[in-house]
Design an enzyme around this catalytic site. Sequence first.
Site, PDB file in Angstrom:
ATOM      1  N   HIS A  93       1.029  -1.278  -0.128  1.00  0.00           N
ATOM      2  CA  HIS A  93       0.038   0.036   0.500  1.00  0.00           C
ATOM      3  C   HIS A  93       0.618   1.414   0.216  1.00  0.00           C
ATOM      4  CE1 HIS A  93      -2.720   2.694   1.805  1.00  0.00           C
ATOM      5  NE2 HIS A  93      -3.726   2.142   0.924  1.00  0.00           N
ATOM      6  N   GLU A 165      -3.719   2.791  -7.473  1.00  0.00           N
ATOM      7  CA  GLU A 165      -3.663   3.764  -6.510  1.00  0.00           C
ATOM      8  C   GLU A 165      -2.696   5.246  -6.721  1.00  0.00           C
ATOM      9  OE1 GLU A 165      -3.840   2.371  -2.096  1.00  0.00           O
ATOM     10  OE2 GLU A 165      -1.526   1.875  -2.606  1.00  0.00           O
TER      11      GLU A 165
END
Length: 253
Positions: A93, A165
């Site tokens: 992430h 993302e």
Amino acid sequence: MQKLIMGNWKMNGNSTSIKELCSGISQVQYDTSRVAIAVFPSSVYVKEVISQLPEKVGVGLQNITFYDDGAYTGEISARMLEDIGCDYLLIGHSERRSLFAESDEDVFKKLNKIIDTTITPVVCIGESLDDRKSGKLKQVLATQLSLILENLSVEQLAKVVIAYEPVWAIGTGVVASLEQIQETHQFIRSLLAKVDERLAKNIKIVYGGSLKAENAKDILSLPDVDGGLIGGASLKAAEFNEIINQANKICTE
């Protein structure tokens, strides 16, 4: 293709709020052949969440170490993850990359520990605003995926979910345009097609970047978007459920 809707709860919640959130999510009705759901609570609440959600809702961890066991205080291994009954794992992430200096090599090493287990890895990739403005978007994404695409078999890659993302759109309220999202997802799929055409067609590429109920229909309707990795909106059961409802409607049209 079945949509995958995932909620990353990050470092939020307590036993009371998580119980309420799980109760709310448990109420949503959807066709499991059209939509799959997963949530990623903080590690200390994983067992609670597993016990409080219906079996059809997957539960995952936000991070692991690439060590098997031993004197690594504070770390959690892939074996432990499997032992407690997790279904998914977030890897790489953007917050792990930026705040804890995780490299592409670290991401690959963690993926390598989990790829031959029953757990579904969700590998996160994305560019900064400077990367996009300077025309380095494709270079950055290709580099982030290179170790994975070069070292895993097609069969192993087929188990992976890729979460795109854009770093500049995470937690900022800024959302990439529909054109930007589709073009980037299409580019990621083209990288996979160089490895295997069938893999590229079937692998799930989900979007994470200020996805919420009000924009879910438009984003999830894009041809190369197979779901979403939702942050803040997943902490509100009503909003998360509405995103699930939107995904369910899209898959029935």
